[in-house]
Each structure stands twice: as C-alpha cells, then as structure tokens.
Design a protein around this motif. Structure first.
Motif, PDB file in Angstrom:
ATOM      1  N   LYS A  75      53.202  32.396  24.287  1.00 53.99           N
ATOM      2  CA  LYS A  75      52.182  32.595  25.308  1.00 53.99           C
ATOM      3  C   LYS A  75      52.178  31.461  26.323  1.00 53.99           C
ATOM      4  N   GLU A  76      52.455  30.235  25.843  1.00 53.66           N
ATOM      5  CA  GLU A  76      52.512  29.109  26.774  1.00 53.66           C
ATOM      6  C   GLU A  76      53.686  29.226  27.729  1.00 53.66           C
ATOM      7  N   VAL A  77      54.797  29.750  27.221  1.00 51.90           N
ATOM      8  CA  VAL A  77      55.983  29.879  28.070  1.00 51.90           C
ATOM      9  C   VAL A  77      55.782  30.964  29.128  1.00 51.90           C
ATOM     10  N   GLN A  78      55.061  32.013  28.761  1.00 51.60           N
ATOM     11  CA  GLN A  78      54.869  33.111  29.684  1.00 51.60           C
ATOM     12  C   GLN A  78      54.048  32.661  30.884  1.00 51.60           C
ATOM     13  N   LEU A  79      54.211  33.380  31.980  1.00 56.48           N
ATOM     14  CA  LEU A  79      53.455  33.095  33.178  1.00 56.48           C
ATOM     15  C   LEU A  79      51.989  33.461  32.955  1.00 56.48           C
ATOM     16  N   PRO A  80      51.070  32.722  33.557  1.00 56.50           N
ATOM     17  CA  PRO A  80      49.646  33.039  33.380  1.00 56.50           C
ATOM     18  C   PRO A  80      49.314  34.419  33.933  1.00 56.50           C
ATOM     19  N   ILE A  81      48.573  35.156  33.122  1.00 57.74           N
ATOM     20  CA  ILE A  81      48.190  36.507  33.512  1.00 57.74           C
ATOM     21  C   ILE A  81      46.749  36.482  33.992  1.00 57.74           C
ATOM     22  N   VAL A  82      46.518  37.029  35.159  1.00 54.89           N
ATOM     23  CA  VAL A  82      45.168  37.095  35.710  1.00 54.89           C
ATOM     24  C   VAL A  82      44.437  38.247  35.049  1.00 54.89           C
ATOM     25  N   ARG A  83      43.388  37.917  34.296  1.00 50.63           N
ATOM     26  CA  ARG A  83      42.615  38.932  33.603  1.00 50.63           C
ATOM     27  C   ARG A  83      41.207  38.977  34.175  1.00 50.63           C
ATOM     28  N   PRO A  84      40.619  40.148  34.212  1.00 50.60           N
ATOM     29  CA  PRO A  84      39.262  40.247  34.779  1.00 50.60           C
ATOM     30  C   PRO A  84      38.240  39.578  33.869  1.00 50.60           C
ATOM     31  N   ASN A  85      37.260  38.965  34.477  1.00 48.49           N
ATOM     32  CA  ASN A  85      36.197  38.323  33.710  1.00 48.49           C
ATOM     33  C   ASN A  85      35.376  39.379  32.977  1.00 48.49           C
ATOM     34  N   ASN A  86      35.045  39.096  31.744  1.00 54.52           N
ATOM     35  CA  ASN A  86      34.307  40.058  30.921  1.00 54.52           C
ATOM     36  C   ASN A  86      33.134  39.441  30.162  1.00 54.52           C
ATOM     37  N   PHE A  87      32.825  38.167  30.423  1.00 52.52           N
ATOM     38  CA  PHE A  87      31.723  37.532  29.705  1.00 52.52           C
ATOM     39  C   PHE A  87      30.948  36.624  30.652  1.00 52.52           C
ATOM     40  N   PRO A  88      29.624  36.652  30.568  1.00 53.17           N
ATOM     41  CA  PRO A  88      28.772  37.461  29.684  1.00 53.17           C
ATOM     42  C   PRO A  88      28.767  38.933  30.079  1.00 53.17           C
ATOM     43  N   PRO A  89      28.539  39.808  29.113  1.00 51.77           N
ATOM     44  CA  PRO A  89      28.543  41.243  29.416  1.00 51.77           C
ATOM     45  C   PRO A  89      27.318  41.634  30.231  1.00 51.77           C
ATOM     46  N   LEU A  90      27.528  41.924  31.495  1.00 49.01           N
ATOM     47  CA  LEU A  90      26.436  42.282  32.395  1.00 49.01           C
ATOM     48  C   LEU A  90      26.716  43.656  32.996  1.00 49.01           C
ATOM     49  N   PRO A  91      25.681  44.425  33.273  1.00 47.67           N
ATOM     50  CA  PRO A  91      25.892  45.746  33.884  1.00 47.67           C
ATOM     51  C   PRO A  91      26.442  45.620  35.297  1.00 47.67           C
ATOM     52  N   PRO A  92      27.165  46.631  35.761  1.00 51.60           N
ATOM     53  CA  PRO A  92      27.744  46.545  37.111  1.00 51.60           C
ATOM     54  C   PRO A  92      26.703  46.404  38.215  1.00 51.60           C
ATOM     55  N   CYS A  93      25.496  46.923  37.988  1.00 52.70           N
ATOM     56  CA  CYS A  93      24.466  46.850  39.021  1.00 52.70           C
ATOM     57  C   CYS A  93      23.836  45.467  39.141  1.00 52.70           C
ATOM     58  N   CYS A  94      24.107  44.593  38.186  1.00 55.58           N
ATOM     59  CA  CYS A  94      23.513  43.252  38.212  1.00 55.58           C
ATOM     60  C   CYS A  94      24.163  42.421  39.319  1.00 55.58           C
ATOM     61  N   PRO A  95      23.369  41.680  40.102  1.00 61.77           N
ATOM     62  CA  PRO A  95      23.970  40.856  41.169  1.00 61.77           C
ATOM     63  C   PRO A  95      24.824  39.716  40.633  1.00 61.77           C
ATOM     64  N   ILE A  96      24.589  39.289  39.391  1.00 63.39           N
ATOM     65  CA  ILE A  96      25.382  38.233  38.766  1.00 63.39           C
ATOM     66  C   ILE A  96      26.445  38.888  37.906  1.00 63.39           C
ATOM     67  N   GLN A  97      27.684  38.568  38.156  1.00 65.71           N
ATOM     68  CA  GLN A  97      28.806  39.169  37.454  1.00 65.71           C
ATOM     69  C   GLN A  97      29.357  38.214  36.393  1.00 65.71           C
ATOM     70  N   PRO A  98      30.152  38.724  35.440  1.00 69.58           N
ATOM     71  CA  PRO A  98      30.749  37.847  34.420  1.00 69.58           C
ATOM     72  C   PRO A  98      31.539  36.704  35.049  1.00 69.58           C
ATOM     73  N   CYS A  99      31.483  35.547  34.414  1.00 69.70           N
ATOM     74  CA  CYS A  99      32.083  34.338  34.987  1.00 69.70           C
ATOM     75  C   CYS A  99      33.373  33.914  34.310  1.00 69.70           C
TER      76      CYS A  99
END
Length: 306
Positions: free
Chosen positions: A82-106
C-alpha cells in the motif's frame, strides 16, 4: 688330475649376453606405474542423529506460532504494497452526516483496514459512543427548551441552561470528535503512544463531565437529576419525565466510557508502550517543529492528523 692342455694365459671368451625382446613405444609401462601401491580407503561410517520427540501440545503451539508469523508477514507485505502504491483519493465518509446537512464529512475512515483486527470492536464501540453522545447533546438541548417552557414555580434559571446547552451542541460535539475519538483512532492506526496518552487525559475529563451532567447541577447546561425533580412538584410532570430520561442517558455514558478507557489502557500497557516512549515522540515532534508552542502543536498534529 688337471688338464694341462689348456692355456692358462689365454683370454677368456666373453659369454654372450641375451638382448631383451624388442618392444613397441606404445607398450612401454613405467616402473612407477607398475609398482604403484594402492592407497587404503578409510571405512565410511554413518552417524544417525535421533530427532527430538515433539509432543502434540508443543506441535500445536508451533503451528499457532507459525500461523501468527505468516499472518504478520502477510500484513506487513500488504502495508508495504500500500505504501508503494500511488495515493488514492477517496471521498470523505466521517463523521456520517446526511447530504442535506451544511457540514459535510471531513475525513475518510475505514476501521476494517486501518485498525488491528483484535482491537476493531473497541474502536467500533467508541465510534458508537461518539454518535450516542452527539444525539444526547441534541436531546439535552430539546429538554432545555422544554424546561424554559414548562418551569413556573421553580427558582432555577432554565434560560441559562438553554444557552449553555446550545454551546454544548456547537462546541462539545466537534470537541469530542477531535479531542478523544481522533487520538485513539490515531493511536491504533499509527501505534502512537502520545495519541493514546492524549486520549486517556481527555477521556478522564469527559467522564467527569458525564457525572456532572447526570447530576443536573443548575447553570451547567445539562438536564439531569437535580434540576429535573422540581418539575414533578411544579405541575409539569411531562417535562420532569424528559429530564429524568436525559438523566438516565447521561448515567449510561459513565460506565461505558470507564470500561472503554480501562480496555484501551490495558492494550496500551500490554503492547509495551510507556510514557517514556510518548515523551520521545513529543521531543522528536518539538525538535522538528519551528513554531511555538512546540509540544502543544505536536500533540494537536498527532491527534488530528488522519
């Protein structure tokens, strides 16, 4: 009688010498080769080494150790890959917040990949405790609103309780995320002694805060036992019941948090970590950090870095 007819002064005749038979050059065999003695060969002896007998219990232990070594080697190989592999951009998923919330996962969190399997259930319970605490802060805010509406003859200032409960929702919810959940997550993920010590320190104060909220001391912003009893005698049993429910919910957080603190501390001690190791980490971070305050900045970086 001697024969005097022979001349004693005559030269004797040479006796003919027989020549050896003629041999061809290819049939010549040197004398050394003909008379070469055979070297005696030492007798070969075989030494049999008796193999030590292994009992069935010892075999099981050896097999278990081999399996553990193979699992550790496999995990180490996976981490290196995993260290050798290129960094993969993954979507933030925590904290779990609903899509309608103005504050999104960080941040992106995957407990199954990032936490040791033996400690995964503890981290999951800590995550459930964090989400439970957030919900309890919201319910405490609702109880404070009900207290402002329902109080009539009580001498307690429930307006102050409402204002502080709003501050709890705004400040204490993210503070719990950054001050005790992230440090223990960071400690399990990167084997950081300093992050574990930060978690122990903050969780101790968090448990003390749970005790004060359970008691419901007036002007502290929590719906609890003391400021909830007057509603039963003041003609608002519904509001009093809400305060008692909130009091019980505060009470449940105390033993759960204490047990989790004890279990994480047991893992910390059994893994060979110590305060000296945390001190070395702090000094290393302070030496590499040029902006004061060194120790505080490094502790925050260690705790908040994902």
């Amino acid at each position: 009688m001697a024969d005097f007819s022979e001349n004693p002064f005559a030269s004797p005749q040479a006796t003919p010498v027989k020549e050896p038979p003629h041999q061809s050059p290819g049939s010549f065999i040197p004398l050394a080769a003909k008379s070469k003695p055979k070297t005696p060969t030492a007798p070969t002896t075989t030494i049999e080494i008796a193999e030590p007998t292994v009992h069935s219990s010892d075999q099981k232990k050896l097999q278990e150790l081999q399996l553990k070594e193979e699992a550790l080697a496999k995990r180490e190989a996976e981490l290196k890959a995993k260290e050798v592999q290129l960094p993969i951009v993954r979507p933030n998923n925590f904290p779990p917040l609903p899509p309608c919330c103005p504050i999104q996962p960080c941040c992106y969190v995957n407990l199954t990949e990032q936490i040791p399997p033996a400690e995964l259930w503890k981290m999951r319970v800590l995550t459930i405790l964090l989400i439970y605490y957030w919900g309890l802060l919201i319910f405490n805010f609702i109880c404070a609103i009900a207290g402002v509406i329902g109080h009539s003859s009580s001498s307690y200032d429930y307006g102050t309780t409402l204002g502080i409960s709003i501050a709890y929702v705004i400040l204490c919810a993210p503070a719990a995320l950054f001050c005790w959940w992230y440090p223990v997550y960071r400690g399990y993920k990167s084997n950081s002694s300093l992050s574990f010590l930060w978690f122990f320190f903050v969780m101790g104060f968090q448990i003390l805060g749970f005790v004060l909220n359970f008691l419901g001391i007036p002007t502290l912003g929590a719906a609890g036992l003391i400021n909830g009893i007057p509603f039963f005698s003041g003609g608002s049993p519904g509001v009093g019941a809400m305060f008692m429910i909130c009091c019980v919910l505060w009470l449940l957080t105390i033993p759960v948090s204490a047990v989790l603190l004890f279990l994480v501390h047991s893992y910390y001690r059994s893994s060979g970590r110590s305060i000296n190791e945390a001190t070395r980490e702090a000094m290393t971070g302070a030496a590499s950090n040029k902006s004061p305050p060194y120790l505080t900045t490094f502790c925050l970086n260690e705790s908040y870095h994902i």
